[in-house]
Design a protein around this motif. Structure first.
Motif, PDB file in Angstrom:
ATOM      1  N   GLY A 158     -17.936  15.897   7.940  1.00  0.00           N
ATOM      2  CA  GLY A 158     -17.634  15.854   6.421  1.00  0.00           C
ATOM      3  C   GLY A 158     -16.296  15.599   6.163  1.00  0.00           C
ATOM      4  O   GLY A 158     -15.940  15.745   5.010  1.00  0.00           O
ATOM      5  N   HIS A 159     -15.487  15.024   7.093  1.00  0.00           N
ATOM      6  CA  HIS A 159     -14.090  14.519   6.722  1.00  0.00           C
ATOM      7  C   HIS A 159     -13.945  12.992   7.235  1.00  0.00           C
ATOM      8  O   HIS A 159     -14.792  12.587   8.089  1.00  0.00           O
ATOM      9  N   ARG A 160     -12.925  12.562   7.169  1.00  0.00           N
ATOM     10  CA  ARG A 160     -12.617  11.112   7.684  1.00  0.00           C
ATOM     11  C   ARG A 160     -11.039  11.502   7.930  1.00  0.00           C
ATOM     12  O   ARG A 160     -10.179  12.159   7.258  1.00  0.00           O
ATOM     13  N   GLY A 161     -10.608  10.706   9.002  1.00  0.00           N
ATOM     14  CA  GLY A 161      -9.302  10.758   9.462  1.00  0.00           C
ATOM     15  C   GLY A 161      -8.411   9.583   9.028  1.00  0.00           C
ATOM     16  O   GLY A 161      -8.735   8.575   9.139  1.00  0.00           O
ATOM     17  N   VAL A 162      -7.207  10.074   8.395  1.00  0.00           N
ATOM     18  CA  VAL A 162      -6.156   8.825   8.255  1.00  0.00           C
ATOM     19  C   VAL A 162      -5.200   8.899   9.116  1.00  0.00           C
ATOM     20  O   VAL A 162      -4.404   9.826   9.530  1.00  0.00           O
ATOM     21  N   LEU A 163      -5.046   7.863   9.688  1.00  0.00           N
ATOM     22  CA  LEU A 163      -4.085   7.532  10.944  1.00  0.00           C
ATOM     23  C   LEU A 163      -2.731   7.190  10.398  1.00  0.00           C
ATOM     24  O   LEU A 163      -2.596   6.177   9.662  1.00  0.00           O
ATOM     25  N   THR A 214      -6.811   1.703   9.770  1.00  0.00           N
ATOM     26  CA  THR A 214      -7.895   2.390  10.401  1.00  0.00           C
ATOM     27  C   THR A 214      -8.315   3.649   9.789  1.00  0.00           C
ATOM     28  O   THR A 214      -7.360   4.464   9.642  1.00  0.00           O
ATOM     29  N   ILE A 215      -9.708   3.852   9.546  1.00  0.00           N
ATOM     30  CA  ILE A 215     -10.057   5.153   9.188  1.00  0.00           C
ATOM     31  C   ILE A 215     -10.890   5.979  10.267  1.00  0.00           C
ATOM     32  O   ILE A 215     -11.856   5.252  10.618  1.00  0.00           O
ATOM     33  N   LEU A 216     -10.662   7.032  10.624  1.00  0.00           N
ATOM     34  CA  LEU A 216     -11.163   7.588  11.987  1.00  0.00           C
ATOM     35  C   LEU A 216     -12.714   8.421  11.218  1.00  0.00           C
ATOM     36  O   LEU A 216     -12.440   9.241  10.216  1.00  0.00           O
ATOM     37  N   THR A 217     -13.712   8.220  11.764  1.00  0.00           N
ATOM     38  CA  THR A 217     -14.836   8.862  11.442  1.00  0.00           C
ATOM     39  C   THR A 217     -15.060  10.063  12.198  1.00  0.00           C
ATOM     40  O   THR A 217     -14.207  10.521  12.921  1.00  0.00           O
ATOM     41  N   GLU A 218     -16.120  10.915  11.657  1.00  0.00           N
ATOM     42  CA  GLU A 218     -16.333  12.161  12.643  1.00  0.00           C
ATOM     43  C   GLU A 218     -16.407  12.114  13.959  1.00  0.00           C
ATOM     44  O   GLU A 218     -17.024  11.059  14.492  1.00  0.00           O
ATOM     45  N   PRO A 268     -15.179   7.592   1.198  1.00  0.00           N
ATOM     46  CA  PRO A 268     -15.044   7.490   2.393  1.00  0.00           C
ATOM     47  C   PRO A 268     -14.481   6.512   3.051  1.00  0.00           C
ATOM     48  O   PRO A 268     -13.587   6.351   3.948  1.00  0.00           O
ATOM     49  N   GLY A 269     -14.630   5.357   2.453  1.00  0.00           N
ATOM     50  CA  GLY A 269     -14.189   4.104   2.696  1.00  0.00           C
ATOM     51  C   GLY A 269     -12.544   3.727   2.324  1.00  0.00           C
ATOM     52  O   GLY A 269     -12.250   2.696   2.533  1.00  0.00           O
ATOM     53  N   ALA A 270     -11.952   4.694   1.521  1.00  0.00           N
ATOM     54  CA  ALA A 270     -10.710   4.472   0.922  1.00  0.00           C
ATOM     55  C   ALA A 270      -9.717   5.879   1.142  1.00  0.00           C
ATOM     56  O   ALA A 270      -9.075   5.920   0.302  1.00  0.00           O
ATOM     57  N   THR A 295     -13.025   6.811 -10.302  1.00  0.00           N
ATOM     58  CA  THR A 295     -13.010   5.551  -9.512  1.00  0.00           C
ATOM     59  C   THR A 295     -11.919   4.786  -9.178  1.00  0.00           C
ATOM     60  O   THR A 295     -11.444   4.259  -8.244  1.00  0.00           O
ATOM     61  N   LYS A 296     -11.115   4.813 -10.342  1.00  0.00           N
ATOM     62  CA  LYS A 296      -9.474   4.005 -10.099  1.00  0.00           C
ATOM     63  C   LYS A 296      -8.803   4.683  -8.948  1.00  0.00           C
ATOM     64  O   LYS A 296      -8.220   4.100  -8.592  1.00  0.00           O
ATOM     65  N   TYR A 297      -8.930   5.961  -8.767  1.00  0.00           N
ATOM     66  CA  TYR A 297      -8.348   6.714  -7.694  1.00  0.00           C
ATOM     67  C   TYR A 297      -9.207   6.932  -6.601  1.00  0.00           C
ATOM     68  O   TYR A 297      -9.011   8.258  -5.830  1.00  0.00           O
ATOM     69  N   TYR A 298     -10.128   6.084  -6.305  1.00  0.00           N
ATOM     70  CA  TYR A 298     -10.929   6.286  -5.067  1.00  0.00           C
ATOM     71  C   TYR A 298     -11.662   7.506  -4.746  1.00  0.00           C
ATOM     72  O   TYR A 298     -11.961   7.958  -3.646  1.00  0.00           O
TER      73      TYR A 298
END
Length: 267
Positions: free
Chosen positions: A30-35, A44-48, A96-98, A155-158
């Motif tokens: 349920g999270h994404r990783g900000v590198l 790069t965005i890290l998935t679970e 998740p993509g932003a 939406t303007k702030y992802y």
């Protein structure tokens, strides 16, 4: 020498273990990783799951992308300048993509910096377009407009707006009393109107009935003829004969003559 080799091997093993620990990371469900590399956000965005990173140079900040709920009580003014307090429940999620852009431009405290102010601003902008009574009678319409405006802001702030629910509108005691008095007056007026309509209908029915009776009487008068009068006289005489006790009066009183039978049977 042998002991020295063992010591060196042990040190190398410890270093490898430490490097492995510091070079790996796990992104929770349920999270994404900000590198981050030396503090700078990487694209790069890290998935679970499990990931490698450069130890001591790269780090990972986790951002939740599951649906989150925010409840708040907001105060605004209606079109007719009535103060209204609304309880609002908002479900939203981070795109998740932003997540890297969100972290870079807003930071981890996006709820207090973006979500809460956006809810308050959207609600105030929409309630200002409706009167206090309309806010009650047109709640679905008001909720739809707040949702549309809030969705654009998030939406303007992802962020993605999942749903919004305005649980209730609360007004001042003075306004509630005014509404109650108005409803009472409307109910009394409606009752008076219904009574007037009922009286009008009853009067029309009486007039119709009177006309019908008058028409019936007129028709009956038209049916009274000389032949009918004579027939009625004969019917009266027949009924008198039925009640005769054997004594024959020579003369009868009244307007209708009785048949004189005093000389009957005499020659």
């Amino acid at each position: 020498m042998r002991n020295g080799k063992l010591i060196v091997s042990g040190v190398i093993a410890i270093v490898v273990v430490v490097l492995f620990i510091f070079s790996s990371t796990t992104v929770q469900s349920g999270h994404r990783g900000v590198l981050l590399q030396l503090g700078a956000v990487k694209p790069t965005i890290l998935t679970e799951g499990f990931h490698f990173r450069i130890p001591f140079i790269q780090s990972v900040e986790q951002v939740e992308v599951r649906v989150q709920k925010e409840e708040s009580s907001q105060t605004a003014a209606s079109k007719d300048l009535q103060m209204v307090t609304a309880k609002v429940a908002v479900n939203y999620s981070v795109d998740p993509g932003a997540v890297n852009k969100l972290y870079q431009q807003i930071g981890p405290d996006y709820r207090t910096r973006i979500v809460d102010p956006a809810i308050a601003e959207s609600l105030k902008a929409v309630t200002a377009q409706y009167t206090a009574e309309e806010l009650i009678s047109k709640r679905p319409e008001v909720s739809a407009q707040v949702k549309e405006m809030l969705a654009k802001k998030l939406t303007k702030y992802y962020m993605i707006l999942e749903d919004i629910n305005i649980k209730e509108f609360a007004f001042s005691d003075e306004f509630n009393k005014a509404i109650e008095l108005k409803q009472t007056a409307e109910q009394n007026a409606l009752k008076a109107q219904r009574d007037l309509e009922r009286i009008k209908i009853e009067a029309e029915q009486q007039v119709t009935q009177a006309r019908a009776e008058a028409e019936s009487l007129r028709l009956k008068k038209q049916e009274v003829t000389t032949e009918l009068i004579q027939l009625k006289q004969i019917e009266v005489q027949e009924k008198a004969l039925e009640k005769w006790d054997g004594h024959l009066p020579t003369v009868t009183g009244g307007a209708t003559p009785f048949i004189d039978l005093s000389g009957a049977g005499k020659k």
